[in-house]
Design an enzyme around this catalytic site. Structure first.
Site, PDB file in Angstrom:
ATOM      1  N   GLY A 182       0.729  -1.181   0.121  1.00  0.00           N
ATOM      2  CA  GLY A 182       0.016   0.031  -0.013  1.00  0.00           C
ATOM      3  C   GLY A 182       0.670   1.322   0.031  1.00  0.00           C
ATOM      4  N   SER A 208      -7.270  -4.945   7.897  1.00  0.00           N
ATOM      5  CA  SER A 208      -6.559  -4.979   8.921  1.00  0.00           C
ATOM      6  C   SER A 208      -6.422  -3.571   9.425  1.00  0.00           C
ATOM      7  CB  SER A 208      -5.205  -5.434   8.527  1.00  0.00           C
ATOM      8  OG  SER A 208      -4.691  -4.757   7.355  1.00  0.00           O
ATOM      9  N   ALA A 210      -3.528  -0.921  11.117  1.00  0.00           N
ATOM     10  CA  ALA A 210      -2.092  -0.647  10.663  1.00  0.00           C
ATOM     11  C   ALA A 210      -1.144  -1.477  11.679  1.00  0.00           C
ATOM     12  CB  ALA A 210      -1.856   0.949  10.766  1.00  0.00           C
ATOM     13  N   ILE A 211      -0.058  -1.787  10.980  1.00  0.00           N
ATOM     14  CA  ILE A 211       1.093  -2.598  11.855  1.00  0.00           C
ATOM     15  C   ILE A 211       2.304  -1.306  12.050  1.00  0.00           C
ATOM     16  CG2 ILE A 211       2.541  -4.404  12.072  1.00  0.00           C
ATOM     17  CD1 ILE A 211       0.535  -6.032  10.908  1.00  0.00           C
ATOM     18  N   THR A 212       2.582  -1.136  10.768  1.00  0.00           N
ATOM     19  CA  THR A 212       3.797  -0.087  10.577  1.00  0.00           C
ATOM     20  C   THR A 212       3.263   1.008   9.729  1.00  0.00           C
ATOM     21  OG1 THR A 212       4.499  -1.115   8.236  1.00  0.00           O
ATOM     22  CG2 THR A 212       5.522  -1.964  10.641  1.00  0.00           C
ATOM     23  N   SER A 213       2.180   1.045   9.391  1.00  0.00           N
ATOM     24  CA  SER A 213       1.803   2.351   8.526  1.00  0.00           C
ATOM     25  C   SER A 213       0.829   3.235   9.419  1.00  0.00           C
ATOM     26  CB  SER A 213       0.989   1.988   7.318  1.00  0.00           C
ATOM     27  OG  SER A 213      -0.114   1.511   7.768  1.00  0.00           O
ATOM     28  N   ASP A 270      11.154 -10.472   1.154  1.00  0.00           N
ATOM     29  CA  ASP A 270       9.583 -10.489   0.624  1.00  0.00           C
ATOM     30  C   ASP A 270      10.011 -11.564  -0.655  1.00  0.00           C
ATOM     31  OD1 ASP A 270       7.690  -8.846   1.215  1.00  0.00           O
ATOM     32  OD2 ASP A 270       8.758  -7.137   0.777  1.00  0.00           O
ATOM     33  N   SER A 278       0.326 -15.449   1.204  1.00  0.00           N
ATOM     34  CA  SER A 278      -0.034 -14.360   2.286  1.00  0.00           C
ATOM     35  C   SER A 278      -1.655 -13.878   1.913  1.00  0.00           C
ATOM     36  CB  SER A 278       0.865 -13.414   2.482  1.00  0.00           C
ATOM     37  OG  SER A 278       0.255 -12.424   3.010  1.00  0.00           O
ATOM     38  N   LYS A 302       6.442  -1.895  -3.756  1.00  0.00           N
ATOM     39  CA  LYS A 302       6.764  -3.411  -3.607  1.00  0.00           C
ATOM     40  C   LYS A 302       7.213  -3.910  -4.840  1.00  0.00           C
ATOM     41  CE  LYS A 302       5.457  -5.801   0.048  1.00  0.00           C
ATOM     42  NZ  LYS A 302       4.306  -6.585   0.635  1.00  0.00           N
TER      43      LYS A 302
END
Lengths: 508, 508
Positions: A182, A208, A210-213, A270, A278, A302
């Site tokens: 993203g 989901s 955010a984890i790191t964003s 990656d 995934s 990415k």
């Protein structure tokens, strides 16, 4: 051999230490603890804990000093929750049995091939928390290094699905979308779901946080409506409105994926195999029949070039086909943010402006959402080939998508208005010239320092795009924060990172 | 871009938590800590700590609840020692820079080759504690999976040497030995050093303490003399006596090896490349010119068959040659324990019995030591080819080796007598028959449960070997322990593991 009377098994008293070691289950024991000494435990051993509630395997950290009382065993949050103990419960401790399924990983490392059965055993152990981070890292590295073939990717995806919950829907077609890697401010999903559901299709979207964003789709949607629905509540919304945008946390879809992703991030590793497994394991587990994958292509995205995008797209199709879902990819421009806002509330405002057909809405966000929604309508056979985008445009311009979105929000528990932050700082240009470069990574950092996503209203509001001509004093972007301290942290960062936005000065 | 006044960098108060996370540097921060929130840290992030003494990188564990006071940062033992702080020191915290050298590991994972420069940068970062366990696991897996070629093994060994201290000796020949995959009770080193030094050669032996076994050579030798010598003390002993047997911990020889070995053990991943680099980096760093490698071959030994032993031996020679040391291998029988004792004091007693030419000494231990010492004498040109073992035998039988050993012990700080344990339990045969099987792994566990190596006198004394005919009531082995509790733990284990020693009953 002689027989000896069996002594009672030694136990220790459980203490919750509140330490978040994420997925890895960790326990803490005193170095002078009789169990620790007798069993010959040392730091980083994997040990087996049994309480009246069940048993787990955990990594040992030995403690010197008085962090723990004699006779106590400290548990990390993950250990505490997995073991399901209460304060003061007695816990039996012993050496962990060797992890059988890791021998399959070793065989792969030495050049073997994964069978479907072996991958299922591995995913089942990973999901049950039996792999330490060291084991997970080795698995992820082996999968990247040893290049899984298509058969192995199919088996891995299938094993990840089977290791978790799986939703079933009583609809012939269940539409879904996914974006690979993203960009900040690329919040198309709520708009796409509204258009697709308005067209009469079913699109139960689980997203989901955010984890790191600075924001995940669930964080942004939560500004506009509750997203924390149970599975039954979610089904009711979908039965009634054809679509939903909820947080996926209530159901455990491909939980192995969540565990592996954290390690992949730490290694910045990656592999195409893992990306495919995934994405598709989550979609298959969610019960989707048709998935559109948005693949932004750009130098800092990415996927870097067209050839890689085509290869990825082909593999996604093959694996999807083998596991019974239809996958289609769309290559999109991955050079810069899409909407104006970065952060939950600011992105939610962008979403509303597009849905309400306001002139102030982001044209790029609207265009991207129409492209994606159009492709989904065509995939489902709802539009003929080539007419999907037009149908999507009509649904948006007629206000039907906006009506559908409001109905979905009401069904999820009631629509809310985005609230903006109390403290803002407008950053203006110090020169006459053109915006030459925007560093997306720094933009994300800045939004997080300002408080996003925990503070919903915090983030960044962009006023310019690459190529825009600006005058001295013209606003470039505005930082939004909910406390002066956080605004200060963001401004500190900005002062130290002038490359965040570069204005090429005109020669007068 | 506008300029903002830079705020003072936020600091936290250092607190020593006493948690042993082994090599990995870990820190603990409250989830509601302003720095944690502002920087967007989450569990398992790598973060950068700066004190007045220096800086380190550490893995973050977030803490909920009151384990830490507001404004505190908790440090693991490794973090505390590496950062060199004092209680209450102020610590600055920021995001860690990406680990540049890990991109070389990624390149290897994707099929590239390690250059000498890249391996040096990686080993330097590993030694400095910049690799988390997750990074180390990935490196170890990549090295195994991607099969390092001979050039890479040479470069890896050299890089491991350069990342630590290196001893220099003013002798033309410096002899050394190493055993691959130690069997329990295989304590030849003190005997070999005594014989070789008695022959007038130089053999400065640095040994390790037990990590997972019931005794390391340093643990056993410590029963007989101090082994905790400084580098200068060690040099004095060697200059005076030609040999020493000390603990290697005073000097940092190939420290990267110690860090990697712990992860290799956790993964049970033994690659030939890493075995070679591990053995030879330690020996080169110790300043050895000639190394004899004892390779026990047997179904439960590290090296399983003759073909593997030959391949390993060839690679050891090639890598040694490239890095300027002479390496020779000896293949030995790896089916069962060598001496009678397992555990520091019991093994020390075996060593003394052989050196003193007592009839009660273990013949197998004596034979193995003579084979090894003879080969070393021949390698050094001290004996002609084929006559080394005889010369070693004469040095042992004449009492010269025993004299030399006493002199070395005196030089290291004074000779001591092994003390035996207070509590023993003799295990006797319940049947008439032959000893058919001994499980070495269970034997090691039993010795550790009885208290070895922390309790020097604890361990196991073997009375029989495989093939021995025994009567009902005839002693099989004796468990030694320094407390009744530990004897109890050992007896519990024994009762639960009857396969530790199997006596095949005779049909009468």
């Amino acid at each position: 051999m002689p027989e000896f009377p069996r002594q009672s098994v030694p136990t220790l008293k459980a203490r919750r230490l509140g330490i978040d070691t994420h997925h890895e289950t960790v326990v803490f024991m005193r170095s002078d603890c009789h169990v620790c000494r007798a069993e010959g435990f040392s730091a980083l051993n994997r040990i087996h804990l049994t309480s009246s509630e069940g048993s787990i395997i955990a990594t040992l950290n030995v403690v010197h000093g008085d962090l723990l009382e004699a006779g106590e065993i400290g548990l990390s949050e993950s250990s505490w929750q997995r073991l399901g103990v209460n304060v003061g419960d007695r816990i039996e401790v012993s050496h962990a049995r060797p992890l059988d399924s890791f021998s399959f990983v070793r065989a792969k490392i030495f050049g073997g091939e994964f069978t479907a059965d072996r991958l299922q055993e591995i995913m089942s152990d990973i999901t049950a928390g039996r792999y330490s981070d060291v084991h997970l890292s080795s698995f992820v590295t082996a999968c990247t290094s040893e290049h899984l073939n298509t058969g192995e990717i199919i088996a891995l995806t299938d094993a990840m699905v089977k290791a978790g919950d799986r939703l079933g829907w009583d609809y012939p077609k269940v539409m879904d979308k996914h974006c690979v890697g993203g960009l900040p401010g690329n919040r198309t999903t709520p708009i796409v779901v509204a258009i697709v559901a308005a067209a009469g299709l079913v699109m139960p979207k689980t997203s989901s946080r955010a984890i790191t964003s600075p924001a995940g789709t669930a964080d942004t949607m939560e500004v506009l409506a509750p997203v924390d629905l149970t599975l039954n509540q979610m089904r009711k919304v979908v039965d009634q409105e054809g679509g939903c945008i909820v947080w996926g946390g209530a159901v455990s879809l491909s939980p192995a994926d969540d565990i592996l992703i954290r390690v992949e991030r730490a290694l910045e590793l990656d592999s195409e195999a893992q990306l495919i497994a995934s994405v598709l394991s989550k979609k298959i587990a969610a019960g989707s029949s048709h998935v559109l994958v948005d693949i932004p292509v750009g130098p800092t995205a990415k996927v870097r070039d067209h050839a890689s995008a085509i290869r990825l797209s082909n593999s996604l199709n093959l694996v999807g086909e083998a596991l019974g879902i239809k996958v289609q990819s769309m290559f999109t421009d991955g050079h810069q943010p899409i909407g104006y806002g970065i952060g939950p509330s600011l992105e939610a405002r962008d979403v509303l402006n597009v849905l309400q057909n306001k002139a102030s809405g982001s044209g790029m966000l609207r265009d991207r959402a129409l492209d994606l929604a159009g492709a989904i309508l065509e995939m489902a056979g709802q539009s003929t080939l080539g007419s999907g985008r037009n149908q999507a445009k009509m649904l948006l311009e007629s206000g039907k998508a906006w009506q559908k979105f409001q109905a979905i929000c009401e069904a999820q528990g009631g629509m809310r208005e985005p609230v903006l932050a109390k403290y803002t700082h407008e950053v203006v240009s110090g020169a006459i010239g053109h915006v030459e470069h925007i560093n997306n990574r720094y933009l994300s950092r800045l939004a997080k320092l300002a408080g996003a996503p925990a503070d919903k209203a915090a983030g960044i509001e962009m006023h310019v795009r690459i190529g825009k001509r600006v005058e001295i004093g013209e606003p470039l972007f505005t930082i939004h924060a909910e406390s002066p301290g956080e605004l200060g942290y963001a401004m500190d960062f900005l002062a130290a990172h002038p490359g965040l936005m570069i204005v090429e000065e005109e020669q007068l």
